[in-house]
Design an enzyme around this catalytic site. Structure first.
Site, PDB file in Angstrom:
ATOM      1  N   HIS A 157     -47.772  54.999   0.840  1.00 24.28           N
ATOM      2  CA  HIS A 157     -46.859  55.908   0.123  1.00 24.28           C
ATOM      3  C   HIS A 157     -47.480  56.436  -1.175  1.00 24.28           C
ATOM      4  CE1 HIS A 157     -43.145  55.167   2.540  1.00 24.28           C
ATOM      5  NE2 HIS A 157     -43.934  54.206   2.976  1.00 24.28           N
ATOM      6  N   ASP A 365     -48.866  61.146  -8.409  1.00 19.15           N
ATOM      7  CA  ASP A 365     -47.746  60.643  -7.602  1.00 19.15           C
ATOM      8  C   ASP A 365     -48.071  60.875  -6.128  1.00 19.15           C
ATOM      9  OD1 ASP A 365     -45.174  59.708  -6.957  1.00 19.15           O
ATOM     10  OD2 ASP A 365     -44.255  60.800  -8.616  1.00 19.15           O
TER      11      ASP A 365
END
Ligand code: ADP
Ligand code: G6P
Length: 455
Positions: A157, A365
């Site tokens: 992720h 991110d």
């Protein structure tokens, strides 16, 4: 068809939490994505319940919940230290210096082995097992050695770092061997997938291309699967009369004529909260926009508080909020509203709906779901998204105003421009953004990965 096959999900956290004497679904992107899939197919979820008292396995809806017990000492070594002080900063461009402590590696191995064993125990013959995220990178190879019959998928992720940074890790070959135990290794962006394939070749652990590696005679597919959100849910939640009432009440309380700039993050140093506060301050200093005309709301949910770097960031943010408010607030007109707490998804939807400008400016991110959630709530096609070029989401949401979060004056310019964007321009861009997020929702993401895994 892959849809009919049960799956075993292996993730650091379980998708349920105890409330009183029963279990309820927890909030969060992964749960939203995978619980419906699990409910439809059946199977199991292997994970940590977040408490140190051992729990037995139980059924939830029509799937099995298999808790993995982690002692308090292991929680510290495996979760606080190795996962969150070695891997997390290293994988996020070394924004904070990662610590490499050999005493943390052992609990990482031990806990990964426990997850692999738990998965091996619940996986049906020739079944599908899908392992998630940086906490569990050794699980694929461990599970393969225990259960060669199952198909193993892994999804990261967070970003996979470029070679120069990954090389810092004393256990780099072990991590690569762990991941290469999977049949499919998935990433959020092409850059991460490429970084991984290159590292695997660099350390002579695999041969092949950026998308298909060979480990001996076994093939490992390396793919890009950008995660998303439940678009429909956010679109509907934000359009409910309660949410619209909540949003207009919020606007009235802040001052109906003031434009709202909003940010929503976990309180994490990767999110660039301090730099965006500096940019807001820089904008106010220019005196072209005043606090009578705008207000900044920062919602930050407490996260990983035992980790020093997180506590330090909290202090920095709180000092900055104090400084900016001391300088610029007026009676009844606070410049920055800072709410350090969690909200329900419904409450967040109302905040998104109230905002004029959404500011999502992480330094790095994997994806950033907040950006996509904001877009989904804007069914009136209003609102401007300011998005960091270093969020995975920037690869897809190209109609956002893309900024470099380290360029404070540049961000201040972007905030000013966003506040002055014409309705027509905002509408045009939002229409495109919404089409992208609607088409590529989280259910499509899960289906795509599972289809690749089923082979
Ligand atoms: P990360 O996974 O690094 O936290 P994302 O933006 O991808 O970052 O996902 C964060 C998720 O957490 C989103 O679904 C968002 O709605 C939720 N979230 C963030 N802040 C809060 C908060 N204060 N209260 C409740 N949920 C939050
Ligand atoms: C990121 C990670 C997830 C993690 C989440 C919340 O999204 O990729 O794996 O679950 O942050 O962090 P926490 O440490 O509270 O699980």
């Amino acid at each position: 068809m892959p849809k009919s096959k049960p799956i075993v999900i292996v993730a650091n956290r379980l998708p349920v939490q105890r409330v009183g004497d029963r279990f309820v679904e927890s909030a969060g992107g992964l749960v939203t994505a995978l619980v419906p899939t699990l409910k439809a197919r059946g199977g199991a979820w292997v994970g940590w319940p977040g408490v140190s008292t051992p729990l037995r396995r139980f059924r939830f809806e029509n799937f099995r919940v298999q808790p993995v017990h982690i002692s308090e000492a292991e929680e510290d070594g495996f979760y606080n230290q190795f996962s969150n002080r070695t891997l997390w900063p290293l994988y996020h461009d070394a924004i904070r210096t990662p610590e490499f402590d050999h005493s943390w590696w052992r609990p990482y191995v031990v806990v990964n082995h426990r997850y692999a064993k738990a998965a091996a125990a619940v996986a049906p013959r020739n079944g599908l097992v899908w392992v998630h995220d940086y906490h569990l990178q050794l699980v694929p190879a461990m599970l393969r050695s225990m259960r060669p019959d199952v198909r193993i998928g892994f999804f990261l992720h967070v970003p996979f770092p470029p070679e120069e940074l990954f090389a810092w890790l004393p256990w780099r070959e072990r991590i690569l061997e762990g991941l290469l135990g999977a049949d499919v290794v998935g990433f959020q962006t092409q850059a991460s997938a490429r970084n991984f394939s290159r590292a695997a070749r660099e350390y002579n652990l695999a041969e092949g291309t950026d998308t298909e590696l060979a480990v001996g005679r076994r093939k490992v597919r390396v793919g890009t699967f950008p995660i998303s959100i439940d678009f429909q849910w956010f679109a509907e939640a934000a359009s409910k009369p309660e949410s619209l009432r909540e949003a207009s009440l919020l606007k009235r309380r802040l001052g109906a004529s003031r434009k709202i700039l909003l940010s929503v993050d976990r309180l994490d140093y990767t999110k660039g909260i301090d730099l965006r506060l500096l940019a807001f301050e820089a904008m106010l200093k220019r005196k072209r926009v005043r606090v009578s005309e705008c207000v900044f709301i920062q919602i930050a949910s407490p996260s990983r508080e035992p980790v020093h770097e997180y506590a330090q960031m909290r202090v920095r943010i709180e000092q900055l909020v104090g400084r900016i408010n001391g300088e610029f607030s007026e009676p009844g007109r606070v410049a920055v509203h800072y709410f350090r707490r969690g909200y329900t998804r419904e409450q967040l939807a109302a905040y998104y709906r109230a905002a004029d400008v959404m500011i999502v400016t992480p330094l790095r991110d994997g994806m950033n779901l907040v950006a996509k959630e904001f877009v989904a709530t804007r069914s009136d096609y209003s609102g401007v998204l300011v998005l960091s070029e270093f969020a995975g989401a920037a690869r897809e949401l190209r109609q956002a105003t893309i900024v470099n979060p380290r360029n404070i004056e540049g961000m201040a310019d972007a905030f000013e421009t966003a506040l002055n964007t014409s309705k027509r321009d905002a509408r045009h861009r939002m229409a495109i953004l919404r089409t992208i997020v609607r088409r590529h929702d989280v259910f499509e993401w899960a289906d795509n990965f599972l289809e690749a895994l089923a082979g």
